[in-house]
Design an enzyme around this catalytic site. Structure first.
Site, PDB file in Angstrom:
ATOM      1  N   LYS A  26       0.831  -1.208   0.000  1.00  2.00           N
ATOM      2  CA  LYS A  26       0.000   0.000   0.000  1.00  2.00           C
ATOM      3  C   LYS A  26       0.865   1.258   0.000  1.00  2.00           C
ATOM      4  O   LYS A  26       0.642   2.184  -0.791  1.00  2.00           O
ATOM      5  CB  LYS A  26      -0.935  -0.005   1.208  1.00  2.00           C
ATOM      6  CG  LYS A  26      -2.007   1.094   1.161  1.00  2.00           C
ATOM      7  CD  LYS A  26      -2.777   1.173   2.481  1.00  2.00           C
ATOM      8  CE  LYS A  26      -3.543  -0.090   2.788  1.00  2.00           C
ATOM      9  NZ  LYS A  26      -4.742  -0.238   1.964  1.00  2.00           N
ATOM     10  N   ARG A  96      -3.713   2.752   8.428  1.00  2.00           N
ATOM     11  CA  ARG A  96      -3.970   1.486   7.719  1.00  2.00           C
ATOM     12  C   ARG A  96      -2.712   0.640   7.669  1.00  2.00           C
ATOM     13  O   ARG A  96      -1.593   1.155   7.676  1.00  2.00           O
ATOM     14  CB  ARG A  96      -4.416   1.764   6.278  1.00  2.00           C
ATOM     15  CG  ARG A  96      -5.678   2.580   6.127  1.00  2.00           C
ATOM     16  CD  ARG A  96      -5.896   2.920   4.659  1.00  2.00           C
ATOM     17  NE  ARG A  96      -7.018   3.817   4.443  1.00  2.00           N
ATOM     18  CZ  ARG A  96      -8.178   3.466   3.892  1.00  2.00           C
ATOM     19  NH1 ARG A  96      -8.362   2.206   3.516  1.00  2.00           N
ATOM     20  NH2 ARG A  96      -9.131   4.331   3.721  1.00  2.00           N
ATOM     21  N   GLY A 105      -8.231  -7.654   3.981  1.00  2.00           N
ATOM     22  CA  GLY A 105      -9.127  -7.925   5.096  1.00  2.00           C
ATOM     23  C   GLY A 105      -8.493  -8.581   6.299  1.00  2.00           C
ATOM     24  O   GLY A 105      -9.168  -8.813   7.302  1.00  2.00           O
ATOM     25  N   MET A 107      -5.807  -7.505   8.180  1.00  2.00           N
ATOM     26  CA  MET A 107      -5.262  -6.641   9.234  1.00  2.00           C
ATOM     27  C   MET A 107      -6.145  -5.422   9.426  1.00  2.00           C
ATOM     28  O   MET A 107      -7.144  -5.235   8.732  1.00  2.00           O
ATOM     29  CB  MET A 107      -3.818  -6.288   8.913  1.00  2.00           C
ATOM     30  CG  MET A 107      -2.901  -7.491   9.068  1.00  2.00           C
ATOM     31  SD  MET A 107      -1.186  -7.114   8.722  1.00  2.00           S
ATOM     32  CE  MET A 107      -1.248  -6.776   6.976  1.00  2.00           C
ATOM     33  N   ARG A 352      -3.465  -1.689  -6.223  1.00  2.00           N
ATOM     34  CA  ARG A 352      -2.631  -2.892  -6.088  1.00  2.00           C
ATOM     35  C   ARG A 352      -3.028  -3.859  -7.198  1.00  2.00           C
ATOM     36  O   ARG A 352      -4.110  -3.753  -7.764  1.00  2.00           O
ATOM     37  CB  ARG A 352      -2.824  -3.549  -4.719  1.00  2.00           C
ATOM     38  CG  ARG A 352      -4.249  -3.993  -4.437  1.00  2.00           C
ATOM     39  CD  ARG A 352      -4.423  -4.430  -2.997  1.00  2.00           C
ATOM     40  NE  ARG A 352      -5.822  -4.703  -2.691  1.00  2.00           N
ATOM     41  CZ  ARG A 352      -6.306  -4.837  -1.469  1.00  2.00           C
ATOM     42  NH1 ARG A 352      -5.492  -4.728  -0.436  1.00  2.00           N
ATOM     43  NH2 ARG A 352      -7.581  -5.076  -1.265  1.00  2.00           N
ATOM     44  N   HIS A 468      -1.828 -41.050   2.430  1.00  2.00           N
ATOM     45  CA  HIS A 468      -1.964 -41.976   1.304  1.00  2.00           C
ATOM     46  C   HIS A 468      -3.133 -41.553   0.419  1.00  2.00           C
ATOM     47  O   HIS A 468      -3.025 -41.495  -0.801  1.00  2.00           O
ATOM     48  CB  HIS A 468      -2.169 -43.406   1.832  1.00  2.00           C
ATOM     49  CG  HIS A 468      -2.401 -44.417   0.750  1.00  2.00           C
ATOM     50  ND1 HIS A 468      -3.679 -44.730   0.298  1.00  2.00           N
ATOM     51  CD2 HIS A 468      -1.553 -45.155   0.012  1.00  2.00           C
ATOM     52  CE1 HIS A 468      -3.588 -45.628  -0.671  1.00  2.00           C
ATOM     53  NE2 HIS A 468      -2.296 -45.911  -0.851  1.00  2.00           N
ATOM     54  N   SER A 781      16.461 -41.381 -10.851  1.00  2.00           N
ATOM     55  CA  SER A 781      15.193 -40.711 -10.601  1.00  2.00           C
ATOM     56  C   SER A 781      15.086 -40.531  -9.096  1.00  2.00           C
ATOM     57  O   SER A 781      15.121 -41.510  -8.353  1.00  2.00           O
ATOM     58  CB  SER A 781      14.016 -41.544 -11.122  1.00  2.00           C
ATOM     59  OG  SER A 781      12.801 -40.884 -10.869  1.00  2.00           O
ATOM     60  N   CYS A 848      10.626 -37.841  -9.285  1.00  2.00           N
ATOM     61  CA  CYS A 848       9.313 -38.432  -9.543  1.00  2.00           C
ATOM     62  C   CYS A 848       8.433 -38.466  -8.303  1.00  2.00           C
ATOM     63  O   CYS A 848       7.358 -39.068  -8.329  1.00  2.00           O
ATOM     64  CB  CYS A 848       9.472 -39.846 -10.102  1.00  2.00           C
ATOM     65  SG  CYS A 848      10.317 -40.980  -8.986  1.00  2.00           S
ATOM     66  N   TYR A 868      14.428 -33.577 -16.002  1.00  2.00           N
ATOM     67  CA  TYR A 868      12.970 -33.617 -16.066  1.00  2.00           C
ATOM     68  C   TYR A 868      12.381 -33.703 -14.667  1.00  2.00           C
ATOM     69  O   TYR A 868      13.067 -34.036 -13.695  1.00  2.00           O
ATOM     70  CB  TYR A 868      12.480 -34.816 -16.907  1.00  2.00           C
ATOM     71  CG  TYR A 868      12.703 -36.170 -16.266  1.00  2.00           C
ATOM     72  CD1 TYR A 868      11.761 -36.722 -15.402  1.00  2.00           C
ATOM     73  CD2 TYR A 868      13.872 -36.902 -16.516  1.00  2.00           C
ATOM     74  CE1 TYR A 868      11.971 -37.954 -14.803  1.00  2.00           C
ATOM     75  CE2 TYR A 868      14.082 -38.131 -15.923  1.00  2.00           C
ATOM     76  CZ  TYR A 868      13.131 -38.655 -15.073  1.00  2.00           C
ATOM     77  OH  TYR A 868      13.331 -39.878 -14.469  1.00  2.00           O
TER      78      TYR A 868
END
Length: 894
Positions: A26, A96, A105, A107, A352, A468, A781, A848, A868
Site C-alpha cells: 500500500k 492502515r 481484510g 489486518m 494494487r 496416502h 530418478s 518423480c 525432467y
C-alpha cells in the site's frame, strides 16, 4: 540512524517509485501514485523494518520514531493547511496496514482518527454539516473501540440498530445530527463501561494506539492463517500508513468505492466495481448498505434500479476511467483500486494488483500480451501455477445450493457427487454397474487402490494433505477431502455420522453426497459441477510456456486412462510407473498371493508365469499411449505382506481363493510381518532375494515394447528403475537380471529396442554414493517422497499430527512433503547429481516424487540442472508452467 518514516503527497515522495519490501504494498503504491501526479491525500508510511523492532521492543515506540512521526504529521498539516488536534480546523487521518504481499481484510484499519469532543465541533463548523461531523465521530469511536481497545463490536452495532428502530429508520443515512450526537454519547458510555476508562480524547494517544493496533494485527490469528495458506513469511512484517482523511460521507456529491480495471472473475476488459454515495470505505465492503454499480452496462446487465456512478456522477466517473487506464498502463497489470469522492473531487486511496480467479488470470495475461502491454514471457510469469488446479478439475457450480455437512482438508482439487460407499470392493462393484460412488474410509491403504480408482471422489476421517489418500487421489485426478475429523465412520454398518445429538446427521450407504476437494467441504445430496475448459487462453499460455522451459515434464501413471490424461495435458513420457498398483488388481491378486505363499523358487515361478501375460498387457497399453516417448517403470517396491489379508474375516476367503489352508496363510502372513516395513524387505531387496520377480517384470516390459514397436513402428523407450538401492552391488546384481531378460526377449523376437537401466535415489546413502552407483546406473530418478522420509526420519503418513505446528513455529518453512526441503534433502539431491555426472557424463536425472508438481521444488530442479520432473497427470500443466517460470528466473539472474 535508521529511517523509518517516508512521506508522500503534496509534491513529496520520500519512497520514490516505491519499494514494496520497505514500504509495503500500500505504501509503495501510494508513493508511486503520488510521484506520477495522481490525486493522493498526503501522508507517510512507517516502514516494514519497524515491525520487527516493534515486537523486539515489547510493543513500544522509541523516541526516535516519535520524532519522525511528528515530522510526518507536520508534512500532512503543511499540505492540507489543517492542524492535528486543532479545535477550530482539525486534521483527521486514517491509519492502515500495508504488508509487502496483499492480505485483503486480514489486518486492521482506523478511520477519522483525530476526533474528540472538541474537534468534532470544529469539523462541523468548517464543513458546514453537523450531521457529517457527528457521523464521522460515531464511526471513529466504533472502529477505535473494536480495533484498538478490542471491545465487544456487537454491542456498538446493537446500539446503532436500536437507535434506528426507535426512530423508525431503515438506513444509517436517515439518522439526524441530533440522533448521531446522542449515539456518540451512548458509544462513549459503552467504552467506559467495558474499558473502565473514558474514550481517549488526546489525539496523539489515539494515533499511537492505532499504530500499535495495526502493527499488532500482523500477529493476529487470521493474519497467521492467511500467511500460512499463501506462503507469506512472517519475517516480512507490515508497514503502517498514516494519511489525511478525505470524506465520502459529505452528502450527495461525495462517494466511496472499490473497483477493478478488469473483471476479476472472468478477466473481461471492462471496469468492474461498486460505489456508495454519501458513505465511507468500510460501508462498501461491510454490507451495511447495498452498493451500486460503477457502469451503466453493469447495472443494466444486473437489472438493477439504483443509478450507476457513470450515470449519477458522469464527470467524476470520466476522471476515474482515465485514472484506471493510466494505472493499468503504468503497472502493466489489472489493478484493484479504492477511491473517494469528496464534494465532487476524486481522491485515490489505494491501488494494487488485483486478486483474480485462475480463469481471469489466464485471460488477463494472454490479452495483455496480445495488446502489447506485456511480453509473452511476462504473461507466462504472471499466472500462478498452483491456481491452474482450479481449471484442471470439475468444479462446483457457484450458483448451486449447498447443504454443507462438514469440512476437512482440501487434499485433491475438483468436485464430485456420488453414492456413499464404505469399502473398496463395493466401490468397484457399484462403479462397474455404472454408478457414481464416493469412497468413504477412516483412512486408505494400498489395498484400497481399486476402490479409489473406481470412485469419483474420496473422503477420509484421518490423514493430512500428504496422506496416502491425498497423494494417490492427486495422482489419479480424483477429488479428495481428508482429515474430516468431525465425522465418525462405522464401515460395517455402512454409516457416517456428522455431529452429535439432535444436530447430528447420518449418511448411510447409498445416500448421495458431494465433496469439494478444492475447499474441503462435504455436502449432502448432489451439487451440479462445471467441467474444465482447456483450450483458448489456457492452450495459448501453455504453448508460450513450452517455448521457454528447459525442464521436460513427465507424468506418474500406471493405467492407460492416466497415461492418456497425461498426454492430453502435455506430458512428454512417464516418469514413474508403479507396478505394484497393477498387482493389486482384483483379477490378479490371487496369483500374486500364490507367488508369495510359494515355498520355493519353483512355486514362485509357476505363479509368476500366470502374472506375466497380465503385466505384458499392462505395459502394452501404456506403451501404445506413450509410443516414441520414455517410460520409466519401477519394479516391484512394497513389502510382500501388503498383498496379504490383515483382517481375521478375510483369511478364509483368501485361503480358499489361493487354494491353501487358512493356518498356512496365517503363518506366512506372520512370517512376512514387519515392524517398520518402509525400511524393511522391499524394493531391490525383494529382487535380490527373489530375482525371479524382477525377471518376470523385465520380460513383460521388453515383450510389450517389442510388440508395440512392431505394431506402431514407433518404439517406446523403456527405462527400467530398480527401487531403494543403497549400494553399487545391489544395482549391479539387478541390472544383470534385467539385461539377461532383455537379451532373451530380443533373441526370441529377432529385434532390439533402446532401453536404460537405472535406479531411484531415495536413501541418503545412495545420494552420497551416487558416483559409484552411476558406474552401473544409466539414469537417476529421485524418489523425493521416501528420500524426505529417510532423511528427516519422519513418516509421511503420521506427520500430519505435528507438521502444522512445525511450520507455524518456523522449524520448517513449509511442509517438507509438499514442498521440497531444499536445505537438507535438496543438498543430498545436489550431491548425487554432481557425483553422478562426474562418474557418467550425460546421465539422465529427474525427480518423480510428489514434489514433481510443486512449483518451488521445480524451481530447485531447474537451478541444479535436472533433466525432467514427473508429476501426477493432473499436475502436468502446473509443472509445465512452473518449469517455464523457473527457466525465466534463471535467465533473468544470468
Amino acid at each position: 540512524m535508521t529511517q523509518y518514516v517516508y512521506r508522500f503527497g503534496g509534491g513529496v515522495s520520500d519512497g520514490g517509485k516505491g519499494d514494496k519490501n520497505l514500504l509495503g504494498g500500500k505504501g509503495a503504491n501510494l508513493a508511486e501514485m503520488a510521484s506520477i501526479g495522481l490525486p493522493v491525500p498526503p501522508g507517510f508510511t512507517i516502514s516494514t523494518e519497524f515491525c520487527e523492532v516493534y515486537y523486539d521492543e515489547g510493543r513500544a515506540f522509541p523516541q526516535a520514531l516519535r520524532d519522525e512521526v511528528a515530522t510526518g504529521i507536520a508534512h500532512i498539516e503543511g499540505v492540507t493547511g489543517k492542524k492535528f488536534g486543532d479545535a477550530g480546523d482539525p486534521l483527521l487521518v486514517s491509519v492502515r496496514s500495508g504488508a509487502r504481499a496483499s492480505m485483503p481484510g486480514m489486518m486492521d484499519t482506523v478511520l477519522n482518527l483525530g476526533l474528540n469532543d472538541e474537534t468534532v465541533k470544529g469539523l462541523a463548523a468548517t464543513s458546514g454539516d453537523d450531521r457529517f461531523a457527528w457521523d464521522s465521530y460515531r464511526r471513529f469511536i466504533q472502529m477505535y473501540a473494536d480495533v484498538v481497545l478490542e471491545l465487544d463490536h456487537g454491542s456498538f452495532e446493537e446500539a446503532l440498530e436500536i437507535a434506528k428502530e426507535d426512530k423508525g429508520y431503515y438506513l444509517d443515512t436517515e439518522l439526524t445530527a441530533e440522533d448521531l450526537q446522542a449515539l456518540v454519547a451512548e458509544y462513549k458510555a459503552l467504552v467506559e463501561a467495558q474499558w473502565n476508562k473514558p474514550f481517549p480524547q488526546d489525539v496523539h494517544d489515539q494515533l499511537w494506539g492505532a499504530v500499535g493496533a495495526v502493527f499488532g494485527s500482523w500477529q493476529s490469528e487470521r493474519a497467521k492463517v492467511y500467511r500460512r495458506l499463501n506462503d507469506i513469511p512472517a519475517a516480512w512484517g507490515t508497514a503502517v500508513n498514516v494519511q489525511a482523511m478525505v470524506f465520502g460521507n459529505m452528502g450527495d456529491t461525495s462517494a466511496t468505492g472499490v473497483a477493478f480495471t478488469r473483471d476479476p472473475a472472468k478477466g473481461d476488459r471492462a471496469y468492474y466495481g461498486e460505489f456508495l454515495i454519501n458513505a465511507q470505505g468500510e460501508d462498501v465492503v461491510a454490507g451495511i448498505r447495498t452498493p451500486q454499480y460503477l457502469t451503466k452496462a453493469a447495472r443494466e446487465t444486473a437489472n438493477a434500479k439504483p443509478a450507476s456512478m457513470e450515470e449519477a456522477m458522469p464527470v467524476v466517473f470520466g476522471e476515474l476511467a482515465k485514472v484506471f487506464d493510466l494505472l493499468e498502463t503504468h503497472y502493466r497489470d489489472m489493478q484493484d483500486i479504492e477511491f473517494t469522492v469528496q464534494q465532487g473531487k476524486l481522491w485515490m486511496l489505494q491501488t494494487r494488483s488485483g486478486k483474480r480467479t485462475a480463469k481471469a488470470a489466464l485471460k488477463i495475461a494472454v490479452d495483455m500480451a496480445e495488446e502489447g502491454l506485456i511480453t509473452r514471457e511476462e504473461a507466462v510469469a504472471r499466472v500462478d501455477p498452483q491456481a491452474l488446479d482450479q481449471l484442471l478439475h470439475p468444479t462446483l457450480d457457484p450458483n448451486a445450493v449447498r447443504d454443507v455437512l462438514t469440512k476437512g482438508l482440501p487434499a485433491s482439487p475438483g468436485a464430485a457427487s456420488g453414492m456413499a460407499v464404505f469399502d473398496s470392493d463395493t466401490a468397484e462393484k457399484r462403479a462397474a454397474a455404472g454408478e457414481s460412488v464416493i469412497l468413504i474410509r477412516v483412512e486408505t491403504s494400498p489395498e484400497d487402490i481399486h476402490g479409489m480408482h473406481a470412485a469419483k471422489g474420496i473422503l477420509t476421517a484421518r490423514g493430512g494433505m500428504t496422506s496416502h489418500a491425498a497423494v494417490v487421489a492427486r495422482g489419479m485426478g480424483r477429488p479428495c477431502v481428508s482429515g474430516a475429523g468431525t465425522i465418525s465412520i462405522d464401515a460395517k454398518a455402512g454409516v457416517m455420522r456428522v455431529g452429535t445429538g439432535s444436530a447430528g446427521r447420518e449418511i448411510r450407504e447409498g445416500d448421495t453426497i458431494t465433496i469439494d476437494g478444492t475447499t474441503g467441504e462435504v455436502m449432502a445430496g448432489a451439487v451440479p459441477t462445471v467441467q474444465p475448459e482447456l483450450s483458448g487462453d489456457f492452450g495459448t499460455l501453455m504453448v508460450w510456456a513450452d517455448g521457454v522451459r528447459r525442464l521436460r515434464v513427465r507424468a506418474n501413471a500406471e493405467t492407460p486412462l492416466d497415461a492418456r490424461v497425461a498426454r492430453e495435458f502435455g506430458a512428454e513420457g512417464i516418469g514413474l510407473c508403479r507396478t505394484e498398483h497393477m498387482f493389486f488388481d482384483a483379477a490378479r491378486i490371487t496369483a500374486v498371493r500364490q507367488m508369495i505363499l510359494a515355498e520355493d523358487e519353483k512355486g514362485r515361478r509357476i505363479a509368476l508365469e500366470k502374472l506375466l501375460p497380465e503385466q505384458r498387457a499392462d505395459f502394452i497399453q501404456l506403451f501404445e499411449v506413450m509410443a516414441g516417448l520414455p517410460v520409466t517403470i519401477r519394479l516391484l517396491d512394497p513389502p510382500l505382506h501388503e498383498f496379504l489379508p490383515h483382517e481375521e474375516s478375510e483369511f478364509a476367503e483368501v485361503a480358499a481363493a489361493a487354494g491353501v489352508d487358512v493356518d498356512i496363510l496365517k503363518r506366512r502372513a506372520a512370517e512376512l510381518h514387519e515392524f517398520n516395513p518402509m525400511l524393511g524387505h522391499r524394493g531391490c531387496r525383494l529382487g535380490v532375494t527373489y530375482p525371479e520377480i524382477y525377471e518376470m517384470q523385465a520380460r513383460a516390459i521388453f515383450e510389450a515394447a517389442v510388440e508395440v514397436a512392431d505394431k506402431s513402428g514407433d518404439a517406446p523407450i523403456p527405462e527400467v528403475m530398480i527401487p531403494l538401492v543403497a549400494t553399487r552391488r545391489e544395482l549391479e546384481l539387478m541390472k544383470v537380471v534385467v539385461d539377461k531378460a532383455a537379451q532373451a526377449v530380443f533373441a526370441d523376437k529377432g529385434r532390439t529396442i533402446e532401453y536404460l537401466v537405472g535406479t531411484m535415489i531415495e536413501l541418503p546413502r545412495a545420494a552420497l554414493m551416487a558416483g559409484e552407483i552411476a558406474e552401473i546406473g544409466e539414469f537417476f530418478s529421485f524418489g523425493t517422497n521416501d528420500l524426505t522420509q529417510t532423511t528427516l526420519g519422519v513418516s509421511r503418513d503420521d506427520a500430519a499430527r505435528f507438521l502444522t505446528t512445525y511450520v507455524e513455529r518456523g522449524i520448517y518453512a513449509k511442509d517438507p512433503f509438499v514442498s521440497l526441503d531444499v536445505e537438507g534433502v535438496g543438498q543430498l539431491i545436489e550431491i548425487a547429481a554432481e557425483r553422478g555426472r562426474a562418474a557418467r557424463p550425460g546421465i539422465k536425472l529427474g525427480i518423480c516424487g510428489e514434489h514433481g508438481g510443486d512449483p518451488a521444488s521445480i524451481a530447485f530442479c531447474e537451478s541444479i540442472g535436472l533433466d525432467y520432473v514427473s508429476a501426477s497427470p493432473y499436475r502436468v500443466p502446473i509443472a509445465r508452467l512452473a518449469a517455464a517460470q523457473a527457466a525465466l528466473r534463471v535467465q533473468t539472474h544470468n
